[in-house]
Motif scaffolding. Structure first.
Motif, mmCIF file in Angstrom:
data_model
loop_
_atom_site.group_PDB
_atom_site.id
_atom_site.type_symbol
_atom_site.label_atom_id
_atom_site.label_comp_id
_atom_site.label_asym_id
_atom_site.label_seq_id
_atom_site.Cartn_x
_atom_site.Cartn_y
_atom_site.Cartn_z
ATOM 1 N N ASP A 25 2.810 0.453 -1.150
ATOM 2 C CA ASP A 25 2.147 0.692 -2.430
ATOM 3 C C ASP A 25 1.345 -0.556 -2.801
ATOM 4 O O ASP A 25 1.436 -1.592 -2.137
ATOM 5 C CB ASP A 25 3.158 1.104 -3.514
ATOM 6 N N GLU A 26 0.556 -0.446 -3.833
ATOM 7 C CA GLU A 26 -0.365 -1.529 -4.171
ATOM 8 C C GLU A 26 0.361 -2.834 -4.475
ATOM 9 O O GLU A 26 -0.081 -3.911 -4.054
ATOM 10 C CB GLU A 26 -1.257 -1.130 -5.351
ATOM 11 N N ARG A 30 -0.145 -6.217 -2.306
ATOM 12 C CA ARG A 30 -0.597 -7.473 -2.921
ATOM 13 C C ARG A 30 0.370 -8.615 -2.617
ATOM 14 O O ARG A 30 -0.056 -9.737 -2.356
ATOM 15 C CB ARG A 30 -0.772 -7.312 -4.425
ATOM 16 N N PHE A 102 -7.180 -0.244 0.577
ATOM 17 C CA PHE A 102 -7.320 -0.987 -0.664
ATOM 18 C C PHE A 102 -8.674 -1.663 -0.702
ATOM 19 O O PHE A 102 -9.179 -2.117 0.310
ATOM 20 C CB PHE A 102 -6.210 -2.035 -0.776
#
Length: 106
Positions: A25-26, A30, A102
């Motif tokens: 997931d983001e 990150r 992304f």
């Protein structure tokens, strides 16, 4: 597949690793990229890099070995880009070709 950062054809495992990277997931993505860039800023800290990857794997219920292999594949892009003095557009094209979902900020 032809990529700007690589001289030779990459093993299929690199493409698979990038596909697996897109499964995070983001927030996880990150965090991994933060770990990666901290290592790139201080590449002598290999032990710290490996420790942070192991911690990340433990926090997210995954095995550290496959995560390390994934990150080795991801590291090929910035290392190759630096060696070949690529432009941001070339790096972006390579990341898109490899399948990152992304947004790449340039």
């Amino acid at each position: 597949m032809r990529l700007h950062f690589a001289r030779d054809v990459l093993p299929d495992s690199v493409g698979t690793d990038f596909q697996n990277l897109c499964k995070f997931d983001e927030q996880q993505f990150r965090h991994l990229i933060e770990i990666l860039f901290q290592f790139l800023l201080d590449p002598k800290e290999t032990n710290r890099f490996m420790q942070r990857l192991t911690e990340f794997a433990g926090e997210h219920g995954m095995s550290a070995g496959p995560l390390r292999n994934l990150m080795k594949s991801v590291l090929l892009v910035p290392q190759g880009a630096l060696k070949k003095n690529l432009t941001t557009d070339q790096v972006k094209e390579d990341l898109i070709t490899l399948g990152t979902r992304f947004k790449v900020c340039c």
